[in-house]
Design a protein around this motif. Sequence first.
Motif, PDB file in Angstrom:
ATOM      1  N   LEU A 164     -29.230  32.066   6.551  1.00 58.22           N
ATOM      2  CA  LEU A 164     -27.937  31.378   6.390  1.00 58.22           C
ATOM      3  C   LEU A 164     -26.823  32.280   6.933  1.00 58.22           C
ATOM      4  N   TRP A 165     -26.489  33.354   6.200  1.00 57.22           N
ATOM      5  CA  TRP A 165     -25.405  34.230   6.662  1.00 57.22           C
ATOM      6  C   TRP A 165     -25.816  35.008   7.904  1.00 57.22           C
ATOM      7  N   GLY A 166     -27.079  35.417   7.966  1.00 54.25           N
ATOM      8  CA  GLY A 166     -27.560  36.133   9.159  1.00 54.25           C
ATOM      9  C   GLY A 166     -27.468  35.265  10.399  1.00 54.25           C
ATOM     10  N   ALA A 167     -27.735  33.981  10.230  1.00 59.50           N
ATOM     11  CA  ALA A 167     -27.642  33.058  11.370  1.00 59.50           C
ATOM     12  C   ALA A 167     -26.200  32.939  11.852  1.00 59.50           C
ATOM     13  N   VAL A 168     -25.254  32.949  10.906  1.00 57.49           N
ATOM     14  CA  VAL A 168     -23.833  32.912  11.300  1.00 57.49           C
ATOM     15  C   VAL A 168     -23.461  34.216  12.014  1.00 57.49           C
ATOM     16  N   TYR A 169     -23.872  35.352  11.454  1.00 56.93           N
ATOM     17  CA  TYR A 169     -23.613  36.629  12.135  1.00 56.93           C
ATOM     18  C   TYR A 169     -24.174  36.624  13.556  1.00 56.93           C
ATOM     19  N   HIS A 170     -25.358  36.044  13.711  1.00 59.57           N
ATOM     20  CA  HIS A 170     -25.977  35.995  15.037  1.00 59.57           C
ATOM     21  C   HIS A 170     -25.062  35.308  16.049  1.00 59.57           C
ATOM     22  N   ARG A 171     -24.490  34.177  15.657  1.00 60.39           N
ATOM     23  CA  ARG A 171     -23.603  33.461  16.596  1.00 60.39           C
ATOM     24  C   ARG A 171     -22.264  34.161  16.772  1.00 60.39           C
ATOM     25  N   VAL A 172     -21.834  34.901  15.751  1.00 65.39           N
ATOM     26  CA  VAL A 172     -20.554  35.606  15.871  1.00 65.39           C
ATOM     27  C   VAL A 172     -20.726  36.848  16.759  1.00 65.39           C
ATOM     28  N   LEU A 173     -21.842  37.550  16.573  1.00 69.29           N
ATOM     29  CA  LEU A 173     -22.072  38.794  17.328  1.00 69.29           C
ATOM     30  C   LEU A 173     -22.533  38.522  18.756  1.00 69.29           C
ATOM     31  N   ILE A 174     -23.286  37.440  18.939  1.00 69.59           N
ATOM     32  CA  ILE A 174     -23.798  37.060  20.276  1.00 69.59           C
ATOM     33  C   ILE A 174     -23.398  35.608  20.499  1.00 69.59           C
ATOM     34  N   PRO A 175     -22.148  35.401  20.928  1.00 72.30           N
ATOM     35  CA  PRO A 175     -21.581  34.036  20.888  1.00 72.30           C
ATOM     36  C   PRO A 175     -22.009  33.133  22.047  1.00 72.30           C
ATOM     37  N   PHE A 183     -22.899  23.145  12.704  1.00 76.14           N
ATOM     38  CA  PHE A 183     -23.868  24.247  12.645  1.00 76.14           C
ATOM     39  C   PHE A 183     -24.144  24.627  11.191  1.00 76.14           C
ATOM     40  N   ILE A 184     -23.089  24.797  10.404  1.00 75.30           N
ATOM     41  CA  ILE A 184     -23.274  25.174   8.998  1.00 75.30           C
ATOM     42  C   ILE A 184     -24.109  24.120   8.273  1.00 75.30           C
ATOM     43  N   ASP A 185     -23.784  22.852   8.501  1.00 74.20           N
ATOM     44  CA  ASP A 185     -24.540  21.785   7.843  1.00 74.20           C
ATOM     45  C   ASP A 185     -26.005  21.809   8.276  1.00 74.20           C
ATOM     46  N   ALA A 186     -26.236  22.107   9.552  1.00 72.59           N
ATOM     47  CA  ALA A 186     -27.618  22.168  10.046  1.00 72.59           C
ATOM     48  C   ALA A 186     -28.369  23.342   9.419  1.00 72.59           C
ATOM     49  N   LEU A 187     -27.702  24.484   9.263  1.00 65.16           N
ATOM     50  CA  LEU A 187     -28.342  25.644   8.641  1.00 65.16           C
ATOM     51  C   LEU A 187     -28.832  25.300   7.240  1.00 65.16           C
TER      52      LEU A 187
END
Lengths: 205, 205
Positions: A164-175, A183-187
């Motif tokens: 959940l949070w790691g997946a968000v970090y992934h998109r923030v760090l490697i956009p 995206f959040i709803d899909a996660l």
Amino acid sequence: MQEPAPKRGRGRRPAAEVRQDVYSAVGPILLNEGMGQLSFERVAREAGVSKTTLYRWWPSLGVLILDCYVHAVENELAFNDSGDIKADLTSQLTAFTRVMTKTRGGRVLTELIGAAQTDPELAAEYRRLYSSVRRQAAVKRLAKAQEDGQIREETNLESMVDQLWGAVYHRVLIPDLPVTQTFIDALVGNLLSGTAHSRNPNHLS
Amino acid sequence: MQEPAPKRGRGRRPAAEVRQDVYSAVGPILLNEGMGQLSFERVAREAGVSKTTLYRWWPSLGVLILDCYVHAVENELAFNDSGDIKADLTSQLTAFTRVMTKTRGGRVLTELIGAAQTDPELAAEYRRLYSSVRRQAAVKRLAKAQEDGQIREETNLESMVDQLWGAVYHRVLIPDLPVTQTFIDALVGNLLSGTAHSRNPNHLS
């Protein structure tokens, strides 16, 4: 941390009060401006605290910034317990995403993570002051959902944090792609309901 | 990229051949030693290519390293299609984790991601040369599983990428917890089967 007893005669204030002044002065700067313009000098000036005191409590500017960041966002990132884990995960992830993408604080965090890749001391402080604390809060809410019978007992909750949070970090760090509400709803939907086709259970033993 | 036609009379070799020499020379260095000791000088010497040629094709050392890394790992990170998406995800994530945690190449990647947080050009090249390519390969395999009836049609496949590989990146970049086989199995199991308790569907509408 081992601040001597306050000597009011010399005008020294209690440690907790001084720390709070630093958090109050630096937090808004981090969220509104980012960390680019911060220095020990500026923090001392804005918080009305001597540089000697700052050096005594925070070994580096990175750690000071991190500590102030933690205090600046802790209310916004608190976990609600409405009794509905799906709703609570969605609202917390939405708040987290707002901080990460709509305030300058998100940049502060990604730059600290970036710097931590080649700075083991900063990396250790990052885990101690921020990521392990956030992880613990998330696992606590998930464990409660497990008790409430909303998450299966055998589920690895720590892995859910990364998904959940790691997946968000992934998109923030490697956009490659933006962090959107879709995206959040899909996660949350993917992870709670599963993505496997139920009519094909043989492939998912 | 716009290499003129090779002039063999002057000893110039075809562009593709020279690039391959660079990849062959630098790839093993990245996986065995990491990027710490690399410079344009050393690459020129080890690959037998002039620095002028290197500068013409790679605008910075970071981009050269990234390009060589992509070629060094592409076979190991290839997606298998055995017809069983659960097995194929598990084996690919295991191979990916091996590269990230058991070779020096993992450090190369995390340091490049770290540097990219404050270097927009490197970030753009990282996405172009590496992350978008890997994401595309993963989505392609997931889309095949969807066609095969193993993943539900309405599933957001891009989000699955963040919940599998992104979750591994999260633990590698912010190492609160190690990346183990148990973790990989939990990622795949959680995401395919779902973590919600099926006897409590009201809470998961």
